[in-house]
Motif scaffolding. Structure first.
Motif, mmCIF file in Angstrom:
data_model
loop_
_atom_site.group_PDB
_atom_site.id
_atom_site.type_symbol
_atom_site.label_atom_id
_atom_site.label_comp_id
_atom_site.label_asym_id
_atom_site.label_seq_id
_atom_site.Cartn_x
_atom_site.Cartn_y
_atom_site.Cartn_z
ATOM 1 N N GLU A 36 26.835 42.168 83.622
ATOM 2 C CA GLU A 36 28.272 42.386 83.661
ATOM 3 C C GLU A 36 28.986 41.098 83.993
ATOM 4 O OE1 GLU A 36 28.035 45.360 86.893
ATOM 5 O OE2 GLU A 36 29.396 44.027 87.947
ATOM 6 N N LYS A 37 30.272 41.086 83.731
ATOM 7 C CA LYS A 37 31.035 39.858 83.922
ATOM 8 C C LYS A 37 32.525 40.159 83.854
ATOM 9 C CE LYS A 37 32.108 37.597 80.130
ATOM 10 N NZ LYS A 37 33.143 38.416 79.487
ATOM 11 N N CYS A 38 33.296 39.128 84.147
ATOM 12 C CA CYS A 38 34.756 39.231 84.074
ATOM 13 C C CYS A 38 35.188 39.675 82.687
ATOM 14 C CB CYS A 38 35.356 37.866 84.393
ATOM 15 S SG CYS A 38 37.057 37.688 83.882
ATOM 16 N N THR A 39 36.125 40.619 82.657
ATOM 17 C CA THR A 39 36.624 41.126 81.378
ATOM 18 C C THR A 39 38.076 40.744 81.148
ATOM 19 O OG1 THR A 39 37.418 43.155 82.388
ATOM 20 C CG2 THR A 39 35.138 43.149 81.631
ATOM 21 N N PHE A 40 38.635 39.896 82.008
ATOM 22 C CA PHE A 40 40.087 39.664 82.034
ATOM 23 C C PHE A 40 40.797 40.995 82.280
ATOM 24 C CE2 PHE A 40 41.137 35.398 79.670
ATOM 25 C CZ PHE A 40 41.035 34.740 80.871
ATOM 26 N N CYS A 41 40.149 41.897 82.987
ATOM 27 C CA CYS A 41 40.687 43.239 83.252
ATOM 28 C C CYS A 41 41.151 43.896 81.954
ATOM 29 C CB CYS A 41 41.807 43.190 84.282
ATOM 30 S SG CYS A 41 41.209 42.895 85.954
ATOM 31 N N VAL A 42 40.215 44.033 81.043
ATOM 32 C CA VAL A 42 40.541 44.569 79.718
ATOM 33 C C VAL A 42 41.185 45.947 79.824
ATOM 34 C CG1 VAL A 42 38.233 45.530 79.360
ATOM 35 C CG2 VAL A 42 39.621 44.888 77.398
ATOM 36 N N GLN A 43 40.850 46.687 80.894
ATOM 37 C CA GLN A 43 41.458 48.019 81.042
ATOM 38 C C GLN A 43 42.955 47.896 81.264
ATOM 39 O OE1 GLN A 43 39.402 46.544 83.091
ATOM 40 N NE2 GLN A 43 40.209 46.587 85.176
ATOM 41 N N ARG A 44 43.378 46.838 81.936
ATOM 42 C CA ARG A 44 44.815 46.637 82.140
ATOM 43 C C ARG A 44 45.479 46.204 80.836
ATOM 44 N NH1 ARG A 44 46.317 44.098 87.927
ATOM 45 N NH2 ARG A 44 45.017 45.423 89.224
ATOM 46 N N ILE A 45 44.763 45.362 80.076
ATOM 47 C CA ILE A 45 45.328 44.917 78.796
ATOM 48 C C ILE A 45 45.559 46.125 77.901
ATOM 49 C CG2 ILE A 45 44.859 43.552 76.729
ATOM 50 C CD1 ILE A 45 43.257 41.626 78.478
ATOM 51 N N ARG A 46 44.545 46.997 77.847
ATOM 52 C CA ARG A 46 44.662 48.178 76.984
ATOM 53 C C ARG A 46 45.792 49.080 77.457
ATOM 54 N NH1 ARG A 46 39.901 50.210 73.869
ATOM 55 N NH2 ARG A 46 38.941 48.269 73.241
ATOM 56 N N ALA A 47 45.861 49.292 78.760
ATOM 57 C CA ALA A 47 46.899 50.179 79.278
ATOM 58 C C ALA A 47 48.277 49.601 78.970
ATOM 59 C CB ALA A 47 46.717 50.370 80.778
ATOM 60 N N ALA A 48 48.423 48.297 79.144
ATOM 61 C CA ALA A 48 49.728 47.681 78.909
ATOM 62 C C ALA A 48 50.103 47.764 77.438
ATOM 63 C CB ALA A 48 49.705 46.225 79.366
ATOM 64 N N LYS A 49 49.108 47.584 76.566
ATOM 65 C CA LYS A 49 49.414 47.660 75.137
ATOM 66 C C LYS A 49 49.807 49.072 74.746
ATOM 67 C CE LYS A 49 46.478 45.561 72.378
ATOM 68 N NZ LYS A 49 45.144 45.052 71.971
ATOM 69 N N LEU A 50 49.085 50.057 75.301
ATOM 70 C CA LEU A 50 49.425 51.447 75.011
ATOM 71 C C LEU A 50 50.845 51.763 75.468
ATOM 72 C CD1 LEU A 50 46.206 53.455 75.885
ATOM 73 C CD2 LEU A 50 47.305 53.251 73.663
ATOM 74 N N GLU A 51 51.140 51.284 76.667
ATOM 75 C CA GLU A 51 52.454 51.563 77.219
ATOM 76 C C GLU A 51 53.534 50.913 76.361
ATOM 77 O OE1 GLU A 51 52.566 51.095 81.558
ATOM 78 O OE2 GLU A 51 54.599 50.327 81.269
ATOM 79 N N ARG A 67 57.897 48.524 72.169
ATOM 80 C CA ARG A 67 58.379 47.187 72.521
ATOM 81 C C ARG A 67 57.195 46.216 72.518
ATOM 82 N NH1 ARG A 67 56.286 46.410 77.533
ATOM 83 N NH2 ARG A 67 56.118 48.212 78.902
ATOM 84 N N GLU A 68 57.525 44.952 72.652
ATOM 85 C CA GLU A 68 56.507 43.928 72.759
ATOM 86 C C GLU A 68 56.040 43.848 74.197
ATOM 87 O OE1 GLU A 68 55.436 41.476 70.198
ATOM 88 O OE2 GLU A 68 56.136 43.246 69.099
ATOM 89 N N LEU A 69 54.851 43.286 74.397
ATOM 90 C CA LEU A 69 54.399 43.042 75.756
ATOM 91 C C LEU A 69 55.258 41.953 76.394
ATOM 92 C CD1 LEU A 69 50.541 43.024 75.319
ATOM 93 C CD2 LEU A 69 51.881 44.666 76.616
ATOM 94 N N VAL A 70 55.543 42.117 77.660
ATOM 95 C CA VAL A 70 56.358 41.128 78.358
ATOM 96 C C VAL A 70 55.428 40.136 79.050
ATOM 97 C CG1 VAL A 70 58.166 40.798 80.081
ATOM 98 C CG2 VAL A 70 58.056 42.922 78.765
ATOM 99 N N ASP A 71 55.671 38.856 78.798
ATOM 100 C CA ASP A 71 54.827 37.835 79.427
ATOM 101 C C ASP A 71 54.932 37.939 80.941
ATOM 102 O OD1 ASP A 71 53.150 35.532 79.535
ATOM 103 O OD2 ASP A 71 54.941 34.371 80.074
ATOM 104 N N GLY A 72 53.797 37.946 81.602
ATOM 105 C CA GLY A 72 53.791 37.987 83.058
ATOM 106 C C GLY A 72 53.708 39.390 83.631
ATOM 107 N N ALA A 73 54.088 40.389 82.823
ATOM 108 C CA ALA A 73 54.031 41.754 83.347
ATOM 109 C C ALA A 73 52.597 42.263 83.372
ATOM 110 C CB ALA A 73 54.888 42.674 82.496
ATOM 111 N N LEU A 74 51.792 41.741 82.466
ATOM 112 C CA LEU A 74 50.397 42.147 82.383
ATOM 113 C C LEU A 74 49.537 41.083 83.056
ATOM 114 C CD1 LEU A 74 47.779 43.367 81.264
ATOM 115 C CD2 LEU A 74 48.352 42.328 79.077
ATOM 116 N N GLN A 75 48.841 41.476 84.112
ATOM 117 C CA GLN A 75 48.026 40.489 84.836
ATOM 118 C C GLN A 75 46.693 41.107 85.211
ATOM 119 O OE1 GLN A 75 50.095 37.761 87.740
ATOM 120 N NE2 GLN A 75 51.247 39.630 88.003
#
Lengths: 717, 235, 452
Positions: free
Chosen positions: B146-161, B167-175
């Motif tokens: 296992e290893k760092c995923t850049f928190c892919v679960q957050r990326i997916r959630a933010a994209k879904l949202e 709307r487009e993803l807001v820079d800085g809102a997804l971390q």
């Protein structure tokens, strides 16, 4: 009998229904009782709920990510399973002016307090010898009844003054309730205890600036920062706010990069980020500060008048501190005269500049005068209440100067002690004989969530909720430029049969045979919190002392011939003062300097180690005139040859499965030297000797391999 | 245009506080292995703060360097995995498919950053510590890398949202968790394909370097080197 | 057909199949117990997890991969040497070839087990095979481990054929000498061999094709094993020399294993009449050549790294040269070079006993060489923060010992069921007692001709 309301009816039917279904399985011990969910949750959808991190006094606002899940809980004295909202992650609250959406390593780990496997779930009554850890579970009714009868007996016998309360330093309405309860009972005021309690800094600030308060550092706008032993990026004061400001100071000011100089005998984690480390002899930080002030005044870089009251408090200030010439300072601190002059010129020229003192630098018998010297330096360059300097958060309820100390408490031979999460048995020198004094108290009731060295002596344990299950409040004394006040409801329902300590006190007050006078007007803590706050206390400014204070050299316990090394304990980045040693995330966190996990260690200068034949990992014994501890050696170039350093935090005898019997506690061998004005322990004032005991015993667990990026040919790092 | 996730680590801001380390543990259900296993080199920290000493007392200096998966464009771990457990997503993430991993550990050897961690045993959470687990992140079993995923679960959630809100993803809102926790703001995450994003602008900084760049793995993390202090001219 | 019981050569060589001593049963019991211990160790590891081994972060590969490379190396003894000797028609090869080829097959089987044992989830090892899965996922053909899978399987298949083909006439011989169930089993194995001219022609042709085909396969196998390391940009792994270096090392350790196996057979099965000192002398010369070649490779590898002075490689270099791995490193040099060189170079010492001593040293040295390739590089990767160390755990040691026991056991059992010396090839040589002196010159000439 509890009246049967609808909810309880549903629960009971659920319980009996499940029991009936499972009884046929023939394994009664495998029965799972599933309670009716108490809240409505959307599966898989996170809700963010505000709370306050309780792990240090910075009071960071946090938000907890709550999602549904099945938890084993206690409901109505019955274990079972329920679907409930569970906090899964903590983040800094972006709306909180101190944490600003960020959180430190300890705050991140605070989640584990709630889910700790050794958390106390029900009230306990001591059955075995004191300290044996033998307790039996009792009902809340019985536990509170026991406490009430004890208090009744004392109050009835006219001995209300023998009731004592010892807790962690807290502020806010929880503490106010405790004080109110004690006052109504006729008992003395509550006493707070913490190893790193910053009483010296507050006292000096009161003298210099009329504020009994830790300063807020406006690093974000500072262009020159001079730290004096203050671990402000690690463990001291308000680390999250200070780290946020530090980041802005480094790269957030367009076109400017501030300089940061750290003056301390051992490179702290904060010192590691400095542009320049000024190594000095322990306890001489104030001399450097006064030397800098001398140069600044001598060269007319700033008018002496700018120092105002803060400068006037230092003896000889008016005449330009003639005793603190660079040559004199060099002799006493080890800082080269030319370097001191350069630093003074830089400090005066590249403002806004700010000096910070705290932590280890004030843990000396001369702590107050050290702090006064740095305060005067700040005043001299005009950095008090100025952008890029130090300021005092205009809080509604500033810290109050403690009326009594732990020593006062123990000296008064109390008959009943209410203990709220303080652990003085661990965090005081063995020579102070606190455990013995506590053992002589006939009855101790503890509200802590865990059995630690002190609550192990309790006769009755009335476990509190975890902070996520409680109403929390914070009105930080520092870390923000404006007043911050947060009150947050519980982020989740309690898992166990625990009760909020304020509610227990309120119930006790109701059940006393002689009602309190005046009675406490609230039924629950929640009611208290929703009541309008009492009128804000009068303006915190107090008249500052006018009499100048002469410089006093730091005094050390143990003669230099027998005990050649200064012992410099320091707050562990992960475990702080040891109160966080029970959290596995923090135990397994590699220490930022040594990368040690699950360990204690002694930092030794390579030269010293070479002379004593000590290699990395060897077991060494550190002995003072008051005792000895053993820990593995870590060879570090960040400490002088005349000192050894040990992190505080490990060495618990009793503190959950993760901390018990692990490592060594340097506090136990300290001399009980106190700073005279405040009575706080001068924990940097002990001299020790050092001896190799054996080779490595495997107790030093390091995450990293080498310590240098390009180790030499022998693979030595 | 597809996203291309990257990060900037500002070493001038990093104070070695390690908030990122615990934040990562909490977010990604990384097990603690205990003292005995940690002593055997089994501790897992998807992000670590490397520290290196320079010089000798009293001129000794210490530097901190947070190291996490560098999410290389030309990742050596991907080529060597015989089962495609380690592979590149179309958003430039080095994904690790736990279910596909058979545990050759070749990827960890090939990775010059040593940011891959192996489950030597089944991870344990002593009850009720399992309640802290993040339901959005799968648990890994024994024998899996296992290893760092850049928190892919957050990326997916933010994209879904974002998609749900059209709307487009807001820079800085997804971390990722590390960047969100970092008090000093040393970790900046974002879309390198968005020229206006903070991460894209910062990665062009003259202080920018890549870790072990000479290996040609083309990491997507830019390290901004510490800046020295030079006495400014006083007017 | 003159395969009668009054043929002394066949009598001698078939005897172990029909007469078994108590010692044999005792040894088999002991060895089988050790193998069972190994199986139990593996079961223990499967149950608790690969963490019972000593591997860690960052030394993710340890004893298992060391043993893998070692056994694959041993496997080069047989088939490769036998094929070369067949092609150059070295007549002294005849009693040697089958002993050698058997080593290959068994060493390969054992070696190929280790990558599976070493997996985190060995029950999914079949994902390395290209099979039409529902998810349409194939193995990653970019991965050297996938290459390994094919290379080893090809080599194993080829070696098995190469071993089995010349066994057919001998199976027929045993068939003709036995009765009952045994006759039926060997009858099956003999594939209806009647010794017709056509069959002999086909056998010869098949042998010739296999002998030619197996050489590139053998060379490629160990090259690909070396690619497991040299394809990764790990300090002192990423080297162009690794292919030939590994092949040379493999042949080196393979010959050593062959010498030991032959000496043991000679002693235990009383084959002094067939395995003559000249065989040991000749193999000893080959071993000497390989020792020199090995020394040359090590020198070339070390010198280029040292001269290049690249800091991450130097960390590994010094760790092995004079750091914590130095004792192992210098033991390796002594075992692979300092001990065998004088023994094998001096005619007086190049005896059966001498070559066996040298061979034992070489086996130890070559095992250490594999270990020193696998571990120190991982313990010294470029970021010095991640430097680590490795201590083997009991389960790894037990499994290693068990594979040595398994090798001996398999070899013993094989020699019980198949004539370990090819009877028909000996007959074709028509010289039950090979001449000692006169043939040596011919053989040398043959060897020189084999040089590319």
């Amino acid at each position: 009998m509890t009246p049967m309301d609808r909810r309880r009816f549903l629960k009971v039917t659920a319980i009996t229904g499940t029991s009936a279904a499972l009884a046929s399985c023939g394994h009664p011990e495998n029965q799972i009782i599933r309670f009716v969910p108490e809240e409505e949750l959307t599966p898989g959808i996170a809700v963010w709920k505000p709370s306050v991190c309780p792990l240090c006094s910075a009071g960071c606002g946090v938000i907890a990510r709550v999602m549904d899940g099945d938890a084993e809980v206690f409901r109505n004295g019955q274990p079972g399973v329920t679907r409930m909202g569970l906090a899964r992650k903590l983040e800094g609250d972006p709306a909180h002016a101190v944490s600003q959406g960020r959180l430190c390593v300890r705050g991140q780990a605070a989640l584990q307090v709630t889910y700790h496997p050794d958390r106390l779930t029900t009230p306990l009554k001591r059955t075995g010898e004191r300290g044996s850890g033998a307790f039996q579970e009792v009902s809340w009714d019985e536990a509170i009844g026991e406490l009430v009868s004890r208090i009744d007996a004392l109050v009835g016998g006219g001995q209300a003054g023998a009731i004592a309360f010892l807790g962690r330093p807290r502020r806010g309405r929880r503490q106010a309730l405790v004080a109110e309860f004690l006052r109504a009972l006729g008992a003395p005021a509550p006493v707070s205890f913490a190893l790193f309690d910053d009483g010296v800094a507050r006292h000096a600030n009161e003298l210099s600036f009329g504020r009994y308060q830790l300063p807020t550092l406006d690093l974000a706008r500072a262009r020159y920062v001079m730290g004096f032993g203050a671990d402000f990026l690690g463990t001291w004061n308000s680390p999250v706010a200070q780290n946020v400001a530090y980041g802005r100071m480094r790269q957030g000011q367009p076109g400017v990069r501030a300089k940061f100089v750290q003056v301390e005998p051992r490179v702290s984690q904060t010192g590691a980020s400095a542009d320049e480390w000024v190594a000095i002899r322990p306890g001489t930080e104030g001399i450097v500060a006064l030397g800098l002030a001398h140069v600044i005044m001598r060269e007319g870089l700033r008018p002496a008048a700018a120092a105002g009251r803060a400068g006037g408090l230092v003896d000889g200030w008016a005449s330009g501190l003639p005793a603190f010439t660079p040559q004199e300072v060099e002799q006493r601190t080890g800082v080269k005269a030319a370097r001191l002059e350069r630093l003074a010129r830089e400090f005066a020229a590249h403002g806004p500049s700010v000096a910070v003192i705290g932590g280890a630098a004030l843990a000396h018998a001369n702590g107050v005068v050290q702090a006064l010297a740095v305060n005067a330096l700040n005043a001299l360059v005009g950095s008090v209440d100025a952008p890029g300097g130090i300021a005092f958060t205009p809080t509604e309820a500033p810290p109050a100067r403690p009326a009594r100390s732990l020593r006062d408490l123990l000296g008064a031979s109390p008959q009943l002690l209410l203990l709220d999460d303080a652990n003085p048995v661990f965090a005081t020198p063995a020579a102070a004989r606190v455990a013995e004094a506590l053992r002589s108290i006939p009855f101790i009731a503890s509200f802590g969530c865990f059995v630690d060295e002190t609550s192990a002596l309790a006769d009755l344990i009335l476990p509190d909720h975890s902070f996520l299950e409680s109403w929390t409040e914070s009105s930080p004394e520092s870390g923000a430029m404006e007043a911050v006040s947060v009150t947050a409801p519980p982020a989740m329902r309690p898992l166990y049969a625990t009760r909020a300590m304020p509610d227990v006190l309120l119930e006790v007050s109701r059940r006393l045979s002689r009602p309190l006078d005046p009675p406490l007007p609230w039924q629950t803590f929640e009611e208290l919190l929703q009541a309008p706050p009492a009128a804000a206390p009068a303006a915190p400014t107090r008249p500052a002392s006018a009499a100048p204070v002469g410089w006093a050299d730091a005094q050390f316990d143990g003669d230099a011939a027998t005990y050649p090394f200064h012992l410099l304990p320091y707050a562990s980045q992960a475990l702080l003062d040891g109160s966080l040693a029970h959290l596995p995330w923090l135990q397994e966190l590699p220490d930022p300097m040594t990368t040690a996990m699950w360990s204690s260690w002694v930092e030794i200068n390579p030269h010293t180690a070479g002379q004593l034949g000590i290699a990395q990992g060897d077991m060494v014994e550190v002995s003072s005139a008051h005792g000895a501890v053993r820990a593995p050696a870590v060879i570090s170039p960040g400490i002088g040859p005349d000192a050894v350093a040990m992190p505080v935090g490990q060495g618990h005898e009793t503190f959950t499965r993760y901390a018990s019997g692990r490592g060594a506690n340097p506090i136990r061998v300290l001399a009980p030297v106190e700073e005279p004005a405040t009575g706080t322990l001068a924990w940097s004032a002990t001299r020790v000797k050092l001896a190799k005991v054996s080779g490595p015993d495997g107790s030093l667990v390091l995450f990293a391999g080498a310590t240098r990026e390009r180790p030499d040919h022998h693979g030595r790092g | 245009m597809a996203h291309r996730w990257g990060m900037v680590v500002d070493l001038d801001r990093c104070t070695g506080c390690e908030a990122c380390v615990t934040a990562c543990h909490a977010e990604n259900n990384i097990p603690t292995v205990g003292a005995a296993e940690a002593a055997r080199g089994r501790a897992m920290h998807w992000i670590r703060v490397e520290r290196y000493w320079e010089g000798e007392f009293p001129e000794a200096r210490l530097t901190f360097r947070p190291v996490l998966c560098q999410q290389c464009d030309n990742a050596p771990c991907e080529a060597v995995c015989p089962t495609y457990a380690s592979h590149q997503t179309d958003e430039g993430l080095n994904a690790q498919v736990y279910n596909r991993c058979i545990g050759t550990r070749y990827c960890a050897n090939a990775c010059m950053y040593n940011v891959r961690f192996f489950n030597f045993f089944h991870p344990q959470w002593e009850k009720p510590l399992q309640l802290q687990l993040n339901p959005d992140v799968s648990l890994r079993e024994s024998g899996v890398m296992e290893k760092c995923t850049f928190c892919v679960q957050r990326i997916r959630a933010a994209k879904l949202e974002a998609r749900a809100e059209a709307r487009e993803l807001v820079d800085g809102a997804l971390q990722p968790a590390c960047a969100q926790a970092c008090p000093a703001g040393a970790l900046v995450f974002g879309d390198l394909n968005d020229p206006e994003s903070r991460v894209a602008r910062l990665s062009e900084s003259p202080r920018g370097t890549r870790l072990l760049e000479e290996y040609g793995a083309e990491p997507k993390i830019t390290y901004l080197q510490r800046q020295g202090w030079h006495e400014p001219d006083i007017q | 057909m003159n395969r009668t019981s009054n043929n002394p050569l066949a009598d001698d060589l078939v005897r172990p199949l029909f007469h078994t001593s108590v010692w044999f049963y005792g040894s088999v019991t002991v060895l089988a117990s050790i193998v069972l211990c190994g199986a139990a160790a593996w079961g223990y590891q499967l149950w608790y997890g690969i963490g019972v081994a000593g591997i860690n972060w960052p030394v993710f590969w340890g004893f298992y991969l060391t043993n893998f490379v070692f056994w694959i190396g041993i496997s080069h003894a047989g088939t490769l040497i036998s094929a070369i000797l067949r092609l150059v028609n070295a007549r002294w090869r005849r009693p040697v070839t089958r002993c050698a080829e058997v080593i290959t097959v068994f060493a390969l089987m054992i070696g190929a087990m280790f990558p599976v044992i070493h997996l985190g989830r060995p029950w999914l090892a079949f994902w390395l095979a290209p099979y039409p899965s529902a998810r349409e996922i194939w193995p990653n053909f970019r991965s050297p481990l996938a290459w390994d899978f094919f290379a080893i399987n090809t080599y194993l298949t080829g070696s098995l054929l190469f071993l089995l083909l010349p066994m057919i006439p001998d199976f027929a011989l045993v068939r003709d000498r036995s009765t009952g169930l045994r006759k039926r089993i060997y009858g099956l194995l003999a594939l209806g061999w009647q010794g017709t001219t056509k069959q002999w022609h086909r056998l010869e042709a098949g042998m010739q094709i296999m002998a030619i085909a197996i050489i590139p396969v053998a060379v490629s196998v160990h090259t690909i094993v070396s690619f497991d390391f040299s394809m990764a940009t790990v300090p002192m792994w990423h080297s162009t020399i690794f292919g030939p270096y590994f092949v040379a090392g493999a042949i080196f350790s393979g010959i050593a294993a062959l010498i030991i196996a032959m000496a043991a057979l000679r002693r235990l099965l009383h084959l002094e009449a067939y395995l003559h000192p000249v065989h040991f002398e000749n193999l000893g010369k080959l071993l000497l050549l390989m020792s020199l070649l090995w020394g040359y490779f090590v020198f070339a590898e070390r010198l280029t790294v040292w001269y290049g002075n690249e800091h991450s490689e130097m960390a590994v270099f010094w760790a092995t040269q004079r750091g914590e791995y130095a004792p192992l490193y210098w033991t390796m040099v002594i075992c692979n070079f300092v001990i065998p060189l004088p023994i094998l170079a001096l005619r007086q010492l190049r005896t059966v006993a001498g070559t066996v001593v040298a061979s034992f040293a070489v086996l130890i040295g070559m095992w250490l060489e594999r270990f020193l390739i696998v571990v120190p590089s991982l313990a010294r990767k470029p970021l010095s923060y991640t430097w680590g160390e490795y201590t083997p755990q009991p389960v790894e040691i037990i499994l290693m010992v068990a594979t040595f026991a398994a090798m001996i056991l398999l070899y013993m059992l094989f020699s019980k069921f198949v004539p370990i010396i090819s009877i028909w090839e000996m007959k074709v040589g028509n010289q039950p007692h090979p001449p000692v002196v006169t043939e040596t010159e011919d053989e040398l000439a043959g060897l020189w001709k084999a040089r590319p």
